[in-house]
Design a protein around this motif. Structure first.
Motif, PDB file in Angstrom:
ATOM      1  N   HIS A   6       0.649  -1.215   0.114  1.00  0.00           N
ATOM      2  CA  HIS A   6      -0.185  -0.321   0.425  1.00  0.00           C
ATOM      3  C   HIS A   6       0.845   1.238   0.188  1.00  0.00           C
ATOM      4  CE1 HIS A   6      -3.430   2.205   1.226  1.00  0.00           C
ATOM      5  NE2 HIS A   6      -2.400   2.997   1.812  1.00  0.00           N
ATOM      6  N   TYR A   8       1.886   4.860   0.196  1.00  0.00           N
ATOM      7  CA  TYR A   8       1.137   6.277   1.519  1.00  0.00           C
ATOM      8  C   TYR A   8       0.726   7.123   0.069  1.00  0.00           C
ATOM      9  CZ  TYR A   8       3.755   4.561   5.661  1.00  0.00           C
ATOM     10  OH  TYR A   8       4.592   3.579   6.676  1.00  0.00           O
ATOM     11  N   VAL A  12       1.701  12.069   2.738  1.00  0.00           N
ATOM     12  CA  VAL A  12       1.869  11.195   3.911  1.00  0.00           C
ATOM     13  C   VAL A  12       2.873  10.152   4.262  1.00  0.00           C
ATOM     14  CG1 VAL A  12       0.458   9.577   4.962  1.00  0.00           C
ATOM     15  CG2 VAL A  12      -0.554  11.025   3.732  1.00  0.00           C
ATOM     16  N   LYS A  13       3.576  10.433   5.568  1.00  0.00           N
ATOM     17  CA  LYS A  13       5.381  10.151   5.334  1.00  0.00           C
ATOM     18  C   LYS A  13       4.492   8.578   6.661  1.00  0.00           C
ATOM     19  CE  LYS A  13       7.752  14.176   4.659  1.00  0.00           C
ATOM     20  NZ  LYS A  13       9.471  14.497   5.569  1.00  0.00           N
ATOM     21  N   SER A  14       3.863   8.557   6.989  1.00  0.00           N
ATOM     22  CA  SER A  14       3.452   7.401   7.777  1.00  0.00           C
ATOM     23  C   SER A  14       2.390   8.156   8.519  1.00  0.00           C
ATOM     24  CB  SER A  14       4.538   7.362   9.521  1.00  0.00           C
ATOM     25  OG  SER A  14       4.048   8.307  10.129  1.00  0.00           O
ATOM     26  N   TYR A  15       1.593   6.989   9.207  1.00  0.00           N
ATOM     27  CA  TYR A  15       0.146   7.000   9.973  1.00  0.00           C
ATOM     28  C   TYR A  15      -0.001   6.596  11.549  1.00  0.00           C
ATOM     29  CZ  TYR A  15      -1.719   5.669   5.132  1.00  0.00           C
ATOM     30  OH  TYR A  15      -1.907   5.526   4.195  1.00  0.00           O
ATOM     31  N   LYS A  19      -3.141  10.334  12.342  1.00  0.00           N
ATOM     32  CA  LYS A  19      -2.974  10.028  11.047  1.00  0.00           C
ATOM     33  C   LYS A  19      -3.725   8.816  10.528  1.00  0.00           C
ATOM     34  CE  LYS A  19      -0.500  14.396   9.368  1.00  0.00           C
ATOM     35  NZ  LYS A  19       0.314  15.350   8.831  1.00  0.00           N
ATOM     36  N   MET A  21      -5.144   5.681   8.453  1.00  0.00           N
ATOM     37  CA  MET A  21      -5.722   4.965   7.173  1.00  0.00           C
ATOM     38  C   MET A  21      -6.689   5.187   7.320  1.00  0.00           C
ATOM     39  SD  MET A  21      -4.149   1.355   6.508  1.00  0.00           S
ATOM     40  CE  MET A  21      -2.422   1.066   5.750  1.00  0.00           C
ATOM     41  N   GLU A  25      -8.367   5.663   0.860  1.00  0.00           N
ATOM     42  CA  GLU A  25      -6.884   5.369   0.146  1.00  0.00           C
ATOM     43  C   GLU A  25      -6.909   3.720  -0.393  1.00  0.00           C
ATOM     44  OE1 GLU A  25      -4.847   6.539   3.554  1.00  0.00           O
ATOM     45  OE2 GLU A  25      -5.474   8.350   4.343  1.00  0.00           O
TER      46      GLU A  25
END
Length: 105
Positions: A6, A8, A12-15, A19, A21, A25
């Protein structure tokens, strides 16, 4: 066995908790699921490969080149050699400028 990495969303750099998912998306995965084929995000792994990997399912995306930046000791040695060359050039330049200005040390 199919794998799908998946990506990003843009920006978005990370969840994380703040923030997470969002279901929207997953549209690319939903579209892909109906017509599965290999791509930069999707790949197949044979059962034989899973067994050979001692049943470890952590199999990296083969479409991404893993960059090997080299041995840190070798890189550090090369860095120090470059530093020495820079220092030598700096000293030569400093001497030439001082000679040009008629100054002596």
């Amino acid at each position: 066995m199919w794998y799908y990495e998946h990506p990003y969303p843009e920006g978005v750099k990370s969840y994380n908790k703040g923030k997470p998912m969002r279901i929207e998306e997953f549209e690319p995965e939903k579209r892909w699921w109906k017509k599965r084929k290999e791509s930069e995000y999707a790949w197949k792994v044979s059962v034989k490969d899973v067994i050979a990997n001692n049943y470890n399912l952590d199999i990296k995306n083969p479409h991404i080149v893993d960059e090997n930046h080299g041995d840190p000791k070798d890189i550090l040695k090369e860095y120090h050699e470059i530093e020495k060359k820079i220092e030598k050039v700096r000293n030569t330049l400093k001497k030439e400028l001082m000679d040009a200005l008629g100054e002596t040390k």
